[in-house]
Design an enzyme around this catalytic site. Structure first.
Site, short mmCIF file in Angstrom:
data_model
loop_
_atom_site.label_atom_id
_atom_site.label_comp_id
_atom_site.label_asym_id
_atom_site.label_seq_id
_atom_site.Cartn_x
_atom_site.Cartn_y
_atom_site.Cartn_z
N GLY A 97 0.82 -1.20 0.00
CA GLY A 97 0.00 0.00 0.00
C GLY A 97 0.86 1.26 0.00
O GLY A 97 1.96 1.28 -0.57
N SER A 98 0.38 2.26 0.70
CA SER A 98 1.04 3.56 0.64
C SER A 98 2.42 3.58 1.27
O SER A 98 3.19 4.52 1.05
CB SER A 98 0.18 4.61 1.35
#
Lengths: 488, 449
Positions: free
Chosen positions: A217-218
């Site tokens: 993810g981020s």
């Protein structure tokens, strides 16, 4: 009648030669095969009959052997079994070994070459063979805090010493108690193991280093930022950050969390984009930089390389030959990017350690039964992940994330904390994983870590910032306390 | 008549005393090691054991000096050494049973009793039989006694079946293996019979492929012995004794007639019998399966080869030098103290120990054949060769069974394995061999009429 008697002697000699040949075949030539035959309980009994060395955390044995009255002579005992199972593994008469019990077996059992002189000494003094003690790098209290924080949620926490690569905590949840598997009651062991194996949440999987790796993810934006800085970007370089970014060649778009716009005018600095974790900005940045640049940087942080810490670590993966839209998705840690929590902790550690990635390790020292040190792990540089200047910039950017961005929940008063949140989509209908990677103090970190809480929906917040950051905060606080007491 | 140059043969009683000292050390040290490893070392007990062994040996030595001064000096020490190693190993297995199995056995002490009785019996043989040639008078008596002994276990009410083999009889609450004694009686019978009939058996007969084969009418004895061997195999389920019995006869027939054709005929007959038995009788076939496919999971899990494979595992874990006395797990193999004592020894003493044991047997057998060559009368030649070959064949059958050279059978390992009958019978063999060797090594003038 003398001649046939002589000949008969020769025949007898041949018969005996056949016996001697057969004995040599069994005892020497073919002995290894016979000894390794799973039906040969002797090998098992002999191994279990030895006084196996302990596994040590903070100078105290957490796994040790006690004499038992049955054929195995010794019973393996686990204090705090579930807490240290991720490192120790189990030692079972039915299912063999796992974890350190497996990788350090030769040392623990005393059969390692390094212990030759000890064995020789035992032979002459008539003492029983004893295994060596394996001292881990884990900090008991850190492990404890991380496990308590995760509670009964599925996930993992890995904490590293950024300067050395020593693994300070490695928690996976749910976990199991190796004590039941170490029982000498075969039936009991069988049913306990079958039960663990049948459970859907997979307690036998060490999520911290293996099993199904996670989309980062981020948190992967840290790698993209590092690549950008290397490509000449500064934290203030303005990025294109629309409310929605069209994916080339598809009808799909990338949006931001909650569909919000990152910036009013559609442009923002690299620093701000990381601070608020702007998806469109990083997707566009990734496409601009190109896959080759991202791939090289990810590899510089350890992607693609399996490790032995000495537990085998699954290699974190990158997509092969992605097209433009796939590069965009990969740049925000989706698509086919996969990482172990250990890998994400390594990213944080490398950034915190001025760009130098140290090889992570779990075994600190191995001691012979007479307490003589057999081996000590010397910290080793694994990669120069980024330049010192770039890492300084990235550190500052990560401090902003915690002080002023998505990772405020990890802020600790009086200490500069650097961090990055992540909320990894796992599919259209499944809830996302919550990530947080961080290190503290930002200037000269004593700890770098990665936290993941699986499928966090239905829980308050359900983003990395709200769910994983508080766990990271508690672990960092404990690490800072230990450091203040000189125990780190 | 050719003149025979007289060779001055040294009696070697002093050499024997020296060798006995070595054997004594082996006996005492091996037991001391076993006791030490079991934390059971009591010096006074060990002292009595050492003293007992010494007294027994010195008594033998004195008797031989007086009543068989020219007897072979190597035989007795070699047998004593084997017996001592066996005693230590059996005691060790007692400890293993107690430690790991919770079994309270005392095979070791019982075996000491049998050993003493055996030694005494050997000396009695020397004292009673002053000239082995007198045994020839009992040729047919021995033949009948031998057959009866072999068949005793088949008598209802007397015979006992243990583990599928009907080779025991129960006398006064004790079980005996009459086959062990029958073996000696049969060797005496064969020696007497063959020395009388060797000329007929050796010379007449048609030639075929360059070999002179026996006439059908002379085949009678061979066929009788063959039938008896098959009977043993089928009704007593004793493959080992059957093979031994027939093998002894063939070996002695060869020594008597010097005709390889007899051996070929005999081996062919035996092969036919063995294959037929395998086809007809399931228990024989199971033995073959357990031998040929011992490690096959299916055969193993059916239990057919469990004991054999257990022995192989044990020996493999011993490796070259063994685990050391008291350090292995001989208790994991059924009958570790008797049928599988060789595997137990292989595990704890290693290949080196096993080689030493086989070498001791080889020395004993070789001495027996030397007596056969040295002794002047044909009966003595056949008797010595027969006893030596019987011993060699028995060791081959039992050790070969354990090491998978041939199918596993239930014979005892002479002087090593636990068991009274075997111990007594094999010490009688020692007595007979010592007696023959005394005659063999004497110069012809001294030999009485």
């Amino acid at each position: 009648m003398n001649e046939p008697a002589r000949r008969l002697t020769v025949i007898v000699l041949l018969l005996f030669l056949a016996l001697m040949g057969a004995a040599s075949w069994i005892q020497v030539i073919n002995a290894d095969d016979l000894n390794q035959d799973p039906r040969n309980v002797r090998t098992l009994y002999r191994e279990y009959g030895n006084f196996r060395g302990p596994i040590v955390v903070d100078g105290e044995a957490v796994v040790w052997s006690t004499p038992s009255d049955d054929s195995f002579n010794y019973q393996r005992t686990y204090a705090d079994g579930p807490l240290f199972a991720s490192a120790s593994g189990f030692y079972s008469i039915v299912y063999g070994r796992s974890g350190l019990e497996q990788t350090e077996n030769e040392l623990l059992s005393g059969n390692a070459d390094e212990l030759f002189w000890t064995r020789l000494g035992n032979l002459f003094s008539g003492e029983q063979q004893q295994g060596a003690a394996v001292e881990t790098t884990l900090k008991g209290s850190l492990q404890q805090v991380a496990a308590e924080q995760l509670g009964d949620r599925a996930g993992a926490v890995v904490a590293l010493d950024p300067e050395t690569g020593a693994i300070l905590a490695m928690v996976t949840s749910p976990t199991y108690d190796p004590t039941v598997l170490a029982s000498h009651d075969t039936g009991e062991v069988n049913s306990a193991y079958e039960e663990l194996l049948a459970r859907e949440d997979g307690p036998l999987i060490n999520r911290a280093i293996g099993g199904d790796t996670y989309p980062p993810g981020s948190t992967f934006k840290l790698v993209v930022s590092a690549a950008a800085l290397e490509a000449g970007y500064t934290p203030d370089t303005q990025l294109y950050a629309p409310q929605e970014l069209e994916l080339p060649g598809t009808t799909a778009t990338i949006g931001n969390y909650g569909g919000e716009a990152c910036a009013a005018d559609g442009h923002m600095s690299l620093q701000d984009a990381l601070r608020i974790s702007c998806n469109t900005a990083f997707a566009d940045l990734g496409m601009t930089l190109g896959w080759g640049v991202l791939e090289r940087k990810a590899e510089a942080f350890g992607w693609g390389e399996p490790l032995d810490i000495p537990l085998p670590v699954t290699a974190s993966r990158l997509p092969e030959d992605p097209n433009e839209s796939q590069v965009a998705m990969s740049s925000i840690g989706q698509y086919d990017v996969r990482a172990t929590p250990l890998q994400m902790a390594m990213v944080a550690a490398a950034i915190g350690n001025d760009g130098t990635l140290m090889t992570p390790y779990l075994v600190d020292t191995v001691r012979a039964p007479d307490l003589k040190v057999i081996s000590t792990t010397e910290p080793e540089v694994m990669r120069e992940s980024m330049t010192r200047a770039d890492s300084d910039d990235l550190q500052d950017m990560m401090v902003e994330v915690v002080s002023n961005g998505s990772g405020r929940a990890a802020a600790i008063s009086g200490v500069e904390v650097a961090g990055k949140t992540g909320t990894a989509e796992t599919g259209r209908d499944t809830p996302p994983h919550a990530w947080f990677v961080s290190f503290a103090p930002a200037e000269d970190p004593v700890v770098a870590l990665a936290v993941i809480v699986e499928e966090s929906a239905g829980q308050t917040g359900s983003t990395g910032g709200s769910l994983a950051a508080p766990i990271a905060k508690a672990v960092m606080q404990e690490a800072l306390r230990l450091d203040a007491e000189g125990d780190l | 008549m050719a003149t025979v140059a007289e060779l001055e043969v040294r009696a070697g009683r002093r050499a024997e005393l020296g060798l006995l000292t070595v054997a004594w050390s082996i006996i005492v040290l091996s037991r001391a090691l076993v006791d030490y490893h079991a934390d059971f070392l009591v010096l006074s007990t060990l002292g009595w054991y050492a003293l007992g062994a010494a007294v027994l040996m010195v008594a033998c030595h004195i008797i031989l000096r007086r009543y068989a001064p020219q007897a072979d000096p190597v035989l007795l020490p070699a047998v004593f050494a084997l017996n001592g190693v066996g005693l230590a190993m059996i005691r060790r297995i007692d400890f293993a049973y107690a430690q790991y199995r919770g079994r309270d056995t005392d095979f070791g002490t019982a075996q000491i009793g049998w050993s003493i009785a055996g030694v005494v019996l050997a000396m009695v043989v020397i004292l009673i039989i002053r000239d082995h040639r007198k045994l020839r008078r009992f040729t047919y008596t021995a033949g009948i006694v031998g057959l009866v002994l072999y068949l005793l276990p088949l008598v209802p009410g007397l015979g006992v079946e243990i583990n599928g083999a009907r080779i025991w009889i129960s006398v006064l609450g004790r079980s005996l293996q009459p086959g062990e004694f029958a073996k000696i009686a049969m060797v005496v019978f064969f020696a007497g019979y063959l020395v009388t009939n060797r000329d007929t058996l050796a010379l007449a007969g048609p030639k075929f492929l360059g070999l002179r084969f026996p006439r059908p009418r002379d085949m009678g004895p061979l066929l009788v012995v063959w039938a008896a061997a098959l009977l043993l195999m089928v009704y007593e389920r004793d493959l080992g004794a059957s093979l031994l019995f027939f093998g002894i006869f063939l070996g002695m027939l060869y020594v008597a007639t010097q005709r390889i054709s007899w051996v070929i005929t005999g081996l062919a007959l035996f092969a036919v019998g063995a294959v037929a038995a395998g086809v007809i009788f399931p228990h024989v076939r199971a033995r073959y399966d357990g031998w040929l496919h011992a490690l096959d999971p299916e055969v193993y899990s059916s239990g057919t080869s469990y004991q054999l494979v257990g022995g192989l595992f044990g020996m493999a874990s011993g490796g070259l030098f063994g685990t050391g006395l008291g350090e292995g797990r001989p208790d994991l193999v059924p009958y570790a103290e008797s049928d599988f004592i060789i595997a137990s020894l292989g595990e704890e003493l290693g290949l080196t120990g096993l080689m030493a044991i086989l070498a001791l047997y080889l020395i004993i057998v070789q001495r027996a054949f030397r007596m056969s060559i040295g002794v002047r009368d044909g009966f003595g030649k056949l008797l010595a060769a027969g006893l030596g070959f019987a011993l060699a064949l028995q060791v081959f059958i039992v050790v070969g069974g354990v090491t998978r050279v041939i199918p596993l059978t239930g014979l005892t390992t002479p002087w090593l394995a636990y068991g009274g009958s075997s111990m007594l019978a094999n010490w009688i063999v020692v007595g007979l061999l010592l007696r023959i060797s005394d005659q063999a090594r004497r110069s012809s003038q001294e030999v009485g009429p």
